[in-house]
Design a protein around this motif. Structure first.
Motif, PDB file in Angstrom:
ATOM      1  N   THR A 136       0.794  -1.228   0.000  1.00  0.00           N
ATOM      2  CA  THR A 136       0.000   0.000   0.000  1.00  0.00           C
ATOM      3  C   THR A 136       0.828   1.282   0.000  1.00  0.00           C
ATOM      4  O   THR A 136       0.356   2.300  -0.491  1.00  0.00           O
ATOM      5  N   GLY A 154     -13.332   4.804  -6.543  1.00  0.00           N
ATOM      6  CA  GLY A 154     -12.580   3.586  -6.810  1.00  0.00           C
ATOM      7  C   GLY A 154     -13.328   2.587  -7.671  1.00  0.00           C
ATOM      8  O   GLY A 154     -14.310   2.913  -8.339  1.00  0.00           O
ATOM      9  N   GLU A 204      -8.186  -5.173  -8.210  1.00  0.00           N
ATOM     10  CA  GLU A 204      -8.081  -4.296  -7.047  1.00  0.00           C
ATOM     11  C   GLU A 204      -9.015  -4.695  -5.913  1.00  0.00           C
ATOM     12  O   GLU A 204      -8.610  -4.735  -4.753  1.00  0.00           O
ATOM     13  N   CYS A 205     -10.270  -4.985  -6.228  1.00  0.00           N
ATOM     14  CA  CYS A 205     -11.229  -5.317  -5.166  1.00  0.00           C
ATOM     15  C   CYS A 205     -10.852  -6.640  -4.492  1.00  0.00           C
ATOM     16  O   CYS A 205     -10.980  -6.772  -3.275  1.00  0.00           O
ATOM     17  N   GLU A 224      -7.759  -7.952  -4.309  1.00  0.00           N
ATOM     18  CA  GLU A 224      -6.546  -7.702  -3.530  1.00  0.00           C
ATOM     19  C   GLU A 224      -6.868  -6.985  -2.226  1.00  0.00           C
ATOM     20  O   GLU A 224      -6.342  -7.339  -1.168  1.00  0.00           O
ATOM     21  N   ASN A 225      -7.723  -5.974  -2.283  1.00  0.00           N
ATOM     22  CA  ASN A 225      -8.088  -5.249  -1.069  1.00  0.00           C
ATOM     23  C   ASN A 225      -8.861  -6.127  -0.098  1.00  0.00           C
ATOM     24  O   ASN A 225      -8.719  -5.990   1.113  1.00  0.00           O
ATOM     25  N   SER A 270      -7.194   0.562   7.626  1.00  0.00           N
ATOM     26  CA  SER A 270      -7.388   0.930   6.232  1.00  0.00           C
ATOM     27  C   SER A 270      -7.482   2.440   6.072  1.00  0.00           C
ATOM     28  O   SER A 270      -6.920   3.009   5.120  1.00  0.00           O
ATOM     29  N   GLU A 320      -5.078   4.756   3.796  1.00  0.00           N
ATOM     30  CA  GLU A 320      -5.621   5.636   2.766  1.00  0.00           C
ATOM     31  C   GLU A 320      -5.237   7.096   3.012  1.00  0.00           C
ATOM     32  O   GLU A 320      -4.911   7.824   2.070  1.00  0.00           O
ATOM     33  N   GLN A 328      -9.260   5.999  -1.921  1.00  0.00           N
ATOM     34  CA  GLN A 328     -10.464   5.416  -2.506  1.00  0.00           C
ATOM     35  C   GLN A 328     -11.376   4.832  -1.433  1.00  0.00           C
ATOM     36  O   GLN A 328     -10.931   4.096  -0.558  1.00  0.00           O
ATOM     37  N   SER A 345     -13.708   2.649  -2.038  1.00  0.00           N
ATOM     38  CA  SER A 345     -13.845   1.209  -2.280  1.00  0.00           C
ATOM     39  C   SER A 345     -12.751   0.431  -1.563  1.00  0.00           C
ATOM     40  O   SER A 345     -12.993  -0.682  -1.078  1.00  0.00           O
ATOM     41  N   ASP A 346     -11.542   0.991  -1.465  1.00  0.00           N
ATOM     42  CA  ASP A 346     -10.469   0.330  -0.725  1.00  0.00           C
ATOM     43  C   ASP A 346     -10.834   0.197   0.751  1.00  0.00           C
ATOM     44  O   ASP A 346     -10.614  -0.849   1.370  1.00  0.00           O
ATOM     45  N   ASN A 362     -11.262  -3.521   2.301  1.00  0.00           N
ATOM     46  CA  ASN A 362     -10.343  -3.852   3.386  1.00  0.00           C
ATOM     47  C   ASN A 362     -11.102  -4.174   4.669  1.00  0.00           C
ATOM     48  O   ASN A 362     -10.748  -5.107   5.395  1.00  0.00           O
TER      49      ASN A 362
END
Length: 135
Positions: A6, A22, A41-42, A44-45, A86, A90, A102, A104-105, A109
């Motif tokens: 990150t 995101g 991405e989703c 992985e998070n 998270s 961020e 983001q 969404s992250d 998370n």
């Protein structure tokens, strides 16, 4: 692993607020060509904070929960710890301009941390049952 993914292994961004919402799915749309681009991405998070929460609960169980561990307490604590961790990541990405901030992250998370807390509870319950059977 979390810091490497990150913060450490990132390039500088000129505008860290360019994509605040995101990616909420496994596809991202290219607005120029109109094509769907597969992204992870989703996923992985989601998987990023699972082992973090499990290891944190495993190492600091008595400090976090006290003597008795309940599923409700695990769910609440895993959501709190995952969300705050998270959010810290961020905000660091935002202030250090390493990646983008983001929403969404934060969401993925936090859900991943929740699943990590449930996995911890299930493994702990099975281990306790095995200990009781052996004794």
């Amino acid at each position: 692993m979390v810091l490497f993914k990150t913060l450490i292994n990132r390039d500088m961004w000129m505008n860290p607020l360019c994509d605040v919402w995101g990616v909420w799915g496994i596809y991202r749309y290219n607005t120029v060509t109109g094509q769907r681009i597969l992204t992870s991405e989703c996923i992985e998070n989601f998987f990023l904070l699972m082992p973090y929460i499990v290891l944190m609960f495993w190492n600091f169980e008595e400090k976090i929960f006290g003597k008795k561990v309940y599923i409700g307490k695990i769910i609440l604590k895993s959501i709190q710890i995952a969300f705050l961790s998270s959010l810290t990541i961020e905000l660091l990405q935002l202030f250090l301009r390493l990646g983008t901030f983001q929403i969404s992250d934060l969401f993925f998370n936090t859900i991943g941390g929740l699943v990590g807390g449930i996995i911890y509870f299930l493994v702990n319950a099975v281990a306790e049952r095995i200990r009781r059977i052996r004794n």
